[in-house]
Design a protein around this motif. Structure first.
Motif, mmCIF file in Angstrom:
data_model
loop_
_atom_site.group_PDB
_atom_site.id
_atom_site.type_symbol
_atom_site.label_atom_id
_atom_site.label_comp_id
_atom_site.label_asym_id
_atom_site.label_seq_id
_atom_site.Cartn_x
_atom_site.Cartn_y
_atom_site.Cartn_z
ATOM 1 N N LEU A 23 103.250 -1.989 -90.441
ATOM 2 C CA LEU A 23 102.062 -2.582 -89.829
ATOM 3 C C LEU A 23 100.876 -2.524 -90.783
ATOM 4 O O LEU A 23 100.131 -3.494 -90.927
ATOM 5 C CB LEU A 23 101.699 -1.849 -88.529
ATOM 6 N N GLU A 24 100.695 -1.393 -91.410
ATOM 7 C CA GLU A 24 99.567 -1.241 -92.317
ATOM 8 C C GLU A 24 99.747 -2.117 -93.565
ATOM 9 O O GLU A 24 98.783 -2.648 -94.100
ATOM 10 C CB GLU A 24 99.411 0.241 -92.682
ATOM 11 N N VAL A 42 105.849 -9.148 -82.806
ATOM 12 C CA VAL A 42 107.141 -9.784 -82.542
ATOM 13 C C VAL A 42 107.466 -10.753 -83.676
ATOM 14 O O VAL A 42 108.584 -10.789 -84.188
ATOM 15 C CB VAL A 42 107.122 -10.520 -81.182
ATOM 16 N N GLN A 43 106.469 -11.536 -84.068
ATOM 17 C CA GLN A 43 106.646 -12.452 -85.199
ATOM 18 C C GLN A 43 106.927 -11.659 -86.475
ATOM 19 O O GLN A 43 107.764 -12.053 -87.300
ATOM 20 C CB GLN A 43 105.379 -13.302 -85.386
ATOM 21 N N LEU A 44 106.241 -10.532 -86.637
ATOM 22 C CA LEU A 44 106.378 -9.732 -87.853
ATOM 23 C C LEU A 44 107.786 -9.153 -87.978
ATOM 24 O O LEU A 44 108.419 -9.264 -89.034
ATOM 25 C CB LEU A 44 105.352 -8.594 -87.861
ATOM 26 N N ILE A 58 96.562 -2.548 -70.340
ATOM 27 C CA ILE A 58 96.558 -3.224 -71.635
ATOM 28 C C ILE A 58 95.555 -4.374 -71.617
ATOM 29 O O ILE A 58 95.402 -5.067 -70.606
ATOM 30 C CB ILE A 58 97.979 -3.732 -71.960
ATOM 31 N N THR A 59 94.850 -4.548 -72.723
ATOM 32 C CA THR A 59 93.858 -5.620 -72.828
ATOM 33 C C THR A 59 94.488 -6.858 -73.463
ATOM 34 O O THR A 59 95.580 -6.798 -74.031
ATOM 35 C CB THR A 59 92.666 -5.173 -73.690
ATOM 36 N N VAL A 60 93.765 -7.972 -73.383
ATOM 37 C CA VAL A 60 94.240 -9.207 -73.996
ATOM 38 C C VAL A 60 94.377 -9.024 -75.512
ATOM 39 O O VAL A 60 95.342 -9.483 -76.123
ATOM 40 C CB VAL A 60 93.280 -10.376 -73.672
ATOM 41 N N HIS A 61 93.416 -8.328 -76.103
ATOM 42 C CA HIS A 61 93.448 -8.101 -77.548
ATOM 43 C C HIS A 61 94.663 -7.265 -77.946
ATOM 44 O O HIS A 61 95.327 -7.530 -78.961
ATOM 45 C CB HIS A 61 92.160 -7.414 -77.986
ATOM 46 N N GLN A 62 94.975 -6.253 -77.141
ATOM 47 C CA GLN A 62 96.143 -5.421 -77.417
ATOM 48 C C GLN A 62 97.435 -6.222 -77.237
ATOM 49 O O GLN A 62 98.386 -6.066 -78.004
ATOM 50 C CB GLN A 62 96.133 -4.200 -76.502
ATOM 51 N N ALA A 63 97.453 -7.075 -76.214
ATOM 52 C CA ALA A 63 98.619 -7.925 -75.982
ATOM 53 C C ALA A 63 98.849 -8.849 -77.171
ATOM 54 O O ALA A 63 99.988 -9.078 -77.592
ATOM 55 C CB ALA A 63 98.428 -8.734 -74.698
ATOM 56 N N GLN A 64 97.760 -9.373 -77.730
ATOM 57 C CA GLN A 64 97.882 -10.252 -78.888
ATOM 58 C C GLN A 64 98.445 -9.496 -80.091
ATOM 59 O O GLN A 64 99.262 -10.027 -80.847
ATOM 60 C CB GLN A 64 96.520 -10.850 -79.244
ATOM 61 N N CYS A 65 98.035 -8.260 -80.235
ATOM 62 C CA CYS A 65 98.531 -7.450 -81.350
ATOM 63 C C CYS A 65 100.038 -7.228 -81.228
ATOM 64 O O CYS A 65 100.778 -7.337 -82.213
ATOM 65 C CB CYS A 65 97.802 -6.113 -81.395
ATOM 66 N N LEU A 66 100.509 -6.936 -80.012
ATOM 67 C CA LEU A 66 101.942 -6.740 -79.806
ATOM 68 C C LEU A 66 102.706 -8.041 -80.028
ATOM 69 O O LEU A 66 103.798 -8.048 -80.615
ATOM 70 C CB LEU A 66 102.193 -6.197 -78.392
ATOM 71 N N ALA A 67 102.140 -9.150 -79.563
ATOM 72 C CA ALA A 67 102.790 -10.450 -79.767
ATOM 73 C C ALA A 67 102.896 -10.782 -81.258
ATOM 74 O O ALA A 67 103.901 -11.329 -81.718
ATOM 75 C CB ALA A 67 102.019 -11.540 -79.035
ATOM 76 N N ASN A 68 101.860 -10.452 -82.013
ATOM 77 C CA ASN A 68 101.894 -10.684 -83.463
ATOM 78 C C ASN A 68 103.010 -9.868 -84.123
ATOM 79 O O ASN A 68 103.627 -10.298 -85.097
ATOM 80 C CB ASN A 68 100.546 -10.323 -84.090
ATOM 81 N N HIS A 80 112.774 -6.595 -91.072
ATOM 82 C CA HIS A 80 113.693 -6.723 -89.934
ATOM 83 C C HIS A 80 114.733 -5.615 -89.922
ATOM 84 O O HIS A 80 115.279 -5.284 -88.861
ATOM 85 C CB HIS A 80 114.384 -8.079 -89.950
ATOM 86 N N ARG A 81 115.006 -5.017 -91.058
ATOM 87 C CA ARG A 81 115.993 -3.939 -91.113
ATOM 88 C C ARG A 81 115.574 -2.769 -90.216
ATOM 89 O O ARG A 81 116.443 -2.035 -89.713
ATOM 90 C CB ARG A 81 116.199 -3.471 -92.551
ATOM 91 N N LEU A 82 114.278 -2.608 -89.987
ATOM 92 C CA LEU A 82 113.815 -1.562 -89.076
ATOM 93 C C LEU A 82 114.326 -1.826 -87.661
ATOM 94 O O LEU A 82 114.701 -0.904 -86.932
ATOM 95 C CB LEU A 82 112.292 -1.491 -89.074
#
Length: 230
Positions: free
Chosen positions: A219-220, A185-187, A173-183, A197-199
């Motif tokens: 996501l989209e 979590v907030q979402l 995993i790249t730093v950019h991909q890690a940032q996407c996953l972290a984002n 959140h119901r998902l």
């Protein structure tokens, strides 16, 4: 090529493990329990830091007289040049995230790729969030290693901030991909939008009704879905 594209299109319309989703989530709960025991013992992987404490990063005595804003600036500057990600989360937002993580400790995240999406299972263990690709879990089971761990530090909640940083396996995993996953979590965990959140609630409490395409659609809708695919 046409046959492959048609097959890919059909696969995108399918519900991921719809008929076996309950069994899959039960399996994931068993895996989470095993990983919690490992985390309390000798760590999850030799490549990751064991018992990563905030005091191993910051001198807490020296920042006691700092404001939350000053600490946030120090934290972000410290990690700016490092091959990892970091964030400063408000106490109010993290309280929401942590409360939801307690009742919904797992979720299926979708990482945008050049073509399609790769799914990662996120599993909470206390204030840590472990990510492992779904394909690794399906093939390696309990031996599937964490590929990304987000560490959240509530030590300074009284100053209005919760600090976050991460460790990742650069082979997967790249730093950019890690940032996407972290984002994400907030979402999904920090959102005020109940439909989003119901998902997470559905995945944890009504797995037979969970549809992976709903994650991609969310996501989209948020704009995160095209972050890495372009």
């Amino acid at each position: 090529m046409k046959a492959r594209m048609e097959k890919r299109h059909d696969a995108k319309k399918e519900v991921l493990g719809h008929s076996k989703q309950a069994e899959f989530v039960k399996f994931m709960e068993q895996e989470l329990e095993k990983r919690n025991k490992l985390a309390a013992g000798d760590g999850t992987s030799a490549s990751f830091t064991k018992n990563k404490m905030l005091s191993s990063i910051l001198n807490l005595e020296l920042i006691q007289d700092k404001t939350g804003e000053e600490i946030a600036e120090i934290w972000m500057k410290y990690f700016a040049a490092k091959d990892t990600i970091s964030a400063v989360i408000s106490t109010e937002t993290y309280d929401i995230i942590h409360t939801r993580a307690t009742s919904c400790p797992m979720f299926l995240f979708a990482l945008p790729q050049m073509e399609g999406y790769e799914f990662f299972v996120g599993q909470w263990s206390g204030h840590e969030l472990h990510f492992t690709s779904l394909i690794n879990i399906q093939t390696l089971g309990e031996n599937a290693p964490s590929q990304l761990i987000l560490y959240h530090y509530p030590d300074l909640k009284d100053k209005g901030v919760v600090l976050m940083t991460a460790e990742l396996d650069p082979k997967f995993i790249t730093v950019h991909q890690a940032q996407c996953l972290a984002n994400q979590v907030q979402l999904f965990y920090g959102t005020q939008r109940q439909e989003t959140h119901r998902l997470v609630e559905t995945f944890n409490h009504h797995p037979a009704h969970f549809k992976h395409m709903a994650v991609i659609a969310e996501l989209e809708h948020s704009g995160l879905g095209s972050a890495l695919s372009k």
